[in-house]
Design an enzyme around this catalytic site. Structure first.
Site, mmCIF file in Angstrom:
data_model
loop_
_atom_site.group_PDB
_atom_site.id
_atom_site.type_symbol
_atom_site.label_atom_id
_atom_site.label_comp_id
_atom_site.label_asym_id
_atom_site.label_seq_id
_atom_site.Cartn_x
_atom_site.Cartn_y
_atom_site.Cartn_z
ATOM 1 N N ASP A 1 -7.494 -0.862 -16.661
ATOM 2 C CA ASP A 1 -7.648 -0.159 -15.378
ATOM 3 C C ASP A 1 -6.846 1.140 -15.367
ATOM 4 O OD1 ASP A 1 -5.518 -2.166 -15.428
ATOM 5 O OD2 ASP A 1 -4.997 -1.431 -13.439
ATOM 6 N N GLY B 1 0.798 -1.221 0.000
ATOM 7 C CA GLY B 1 0.000 0.000 0.000
ATOM 8 C C GLY B 1 0.833 1.276 0.000
#
Ligand code: AMP
Ligand code: MG
Length: 480
Positions: free
Chosen positions: A245, A123
């Site tokens: 994406d 992340g």
């Protein structure tokens, strides 16, 4: 008191299955690396006076009042292979601000910690890709290309483990929206027609208010992408990872991972280390756009009352991309060659030049810029064999002579179409290497050199130089 941004979070009002509410992970020692004041003003943001407080804000450690942080879910085809579940794995959407002029923008923190969509990732982001995206996205904006923007960059004071231990960083990114072809694919794959309808309505209201229904939306997105990719091609830009994406509905460039501008022109140029087969090579970009838009069309099909008839109409629309792209691309090329009028031979004239450039490793940016000056013959210097340009120069001069426009007007127009400076890979690398060592001067100097890319400016002429053999960057890496 945390500042209050003019938030109006319409995405957060969509059904809960569109996202996961998730706050950014607080970071140890945020420090401000860069702040884009003109952009902050454009958005109508009031920022803290204090740099430390500003750093905490753009690190996500202090939330502005009115933020509703969330991670968006999406899916996508990555290098042609289907990934049913992607999403913001290292990005948190703080919310949408409505600027003083009424325009709506997402503010997202990229590198703000783990989310349910992080899969195996941490992340986090490290400083390299954050600086790269800051530099290249702002350069694209300065050159007039639709793009996400960089509002701020901070270091986190935390180590991020990649091939080596790297300084952690966060990019505050601004976009018209972060809705992707993959967002539609996510719901289509789940046969969730209700979500598809809500998403379609949301995107139309937000980006294409004049469009009606899924067909109008598809048509508008095809037009926006045709324009966008023609602009990329006109600057020698290679996106590098045109997965579904990474293609927006808004028509903005997004996700500056392994992207790069070509130095020497060649249509097969690829930089990305993970693009083994050249799927996303420079000249393949229009074809890939069609492929991606066909995925969008497929995802929208469930919204049509009559599937067979829908397939027919959508196929025609998607097939129409190539003519629409050609029209945009030829207009870009005419502008680059200083042609104010249209002639059916113009594209052939431009392709003749490009072929000669490819055979002679001519620098893309420098060749067009040299043609834009009052001594266009100096473009010969960019060619291994300068005489290779001569027949073309004669042909071009004859074509120019057929126009009424005076030379000064043509030069002005050409200089506005052909930048003097682009973010050359070796300069981007240099800025990153120095930044990782704690010296942001090369980054700041580069940003300044790229702020007015179409202006002649002797004080930053060194940024116009192509790389030496030692400086040449051969591979770029997906910045995770
Ligand atoms: P990208 O290649 O940057 O378009 O990312 C593809 C997918 O991988 C997206 O869903 C990202 O959110 C996810 N991703 C990339 N890097 C990380 C990371 N460091 N941690 C978590 N997820 C990531
Ligand atoms: Mg992406």
């Amino acid at each position: 008191m945390p500042p209050r941004f003019p938030f109006d979070n319409s995405y957060a009002r969509l059904p809960e299955r569109f996202f996961t509410r998730q706050a950014p992970a607080p970071v140890e020692a945020p420090a401000l690396v860069a702040l884009n004041r003109p952009l902050a003003d454009r958005l109508g943001l009031t920022l803290p006076e204090d740099a430390a407080e500003t750093a905490r804000l753009f690190a996500g450690t202090t939330l502005p009042e009115g933020a509703e942080p969330l991670a968006q879910v999406y899916a996508g085809h990555q290098f042609g292979g289907w990934s049913p579940q992607l999403g913001d794995g290292r990005a948190i959407l703080l919310g949408e601000v409505v600027a003083p002029d009424g325009a709506r923008f997402d503010i997202q923190l990229k590198g703000a910690g783990r989310t349910p969509y992080s899969r195996m990732g941490d992340g986090k982001a490290w400083l390299g890709p954050v600086l790269r995206e800051y530099i290249v996205s702002e350069a694209m904006a300065a050159m007039g290309v639709p793009t996400t923007r960089a509002l701020a960059a901070v270091t986190t004071g935390e180590p991020v483990l990649r091939e080596a231990v790297m300084p952690g960083a966060i990019l505050a990114r601004v976009a018209a929206s972060h809705i992707r072809v993959g967002t539609f694919q996510y719901f289509a794959a789940r046969r969730d027609a209700e979500a598809l309808q809500a998403l379609t309505d949301h995107v139309i209201a937000r980006h294409y208010p004049e469009a009606t229904g899924p067909e109008g939306l598809l048509d508008a997105v095809i037009g926006a992408q045709a324009r966008l990719i023609a602009q990329w091609m006109g600057l020698g830009f290679i996106h590098g990872v045109m997965n579904t994406d990474n293609m927006t509905l808004s028509g903005e460039t997004i996700d500056y991972g392994p992207c790069a501008f070509m130095d020497a022109y060649h249509p097969d140029t690829v930089f990305s280390s993970i693009d083994q087969f050249g799927r996303y090579a420079y000249a393949n970009q229009p074809q890939i756009a069609v492929w991606n838009l066909a995925q969008l069309a497929t995802a929208l099909l469930p919204l049509l009352p009559d599937r067979d008839e829908g397939i027919e109409r959508f196929t025609a629309l998607v097939n129409g991309f190539s003519d629409r792209f050609d029209a945009e691309w030829h207009a870009v090329l005419r502008a680059k060659l200083g042609l104010a009028t249209e002639d059916e031979e113009d594209a052939a004239l431009a392709f003749d030049l490009l072929e000669r450039m490819a055979r002679n490793s001519a620098d893309f940016t420098r060749t067009f810029r040299a043609l834009s000056g009052d001594t266009p013959q100096s473009a010969r210097d960019e060619f291994i064999d300068p005489t290779a340009l001569d027949p073309w120069l004669t042909r071009w001069q004859a074509r120019l002579a057929a126009e009424a426009r005076d030379e000064a007007a043509r030069i002005t127009a050409m200089q506005a179409a052909n930048p003097a400076r682009i973010p050359r890979n070796h300069r981007v690398e240099e800025a990153i290497t120095a930044g990782v060592a704690g010296d942001f001067t090369p980054f700041e100097n580069l940003m300044q050199a790229l702020a007015h890319p179409f202006a002649d400016d002797p004080s930053v002429a060194e940024y116009e130089a192509p790389p030496t053999d030692e400086q040449r960057v051969l591979r770029t890496f997906c910045g995770t």
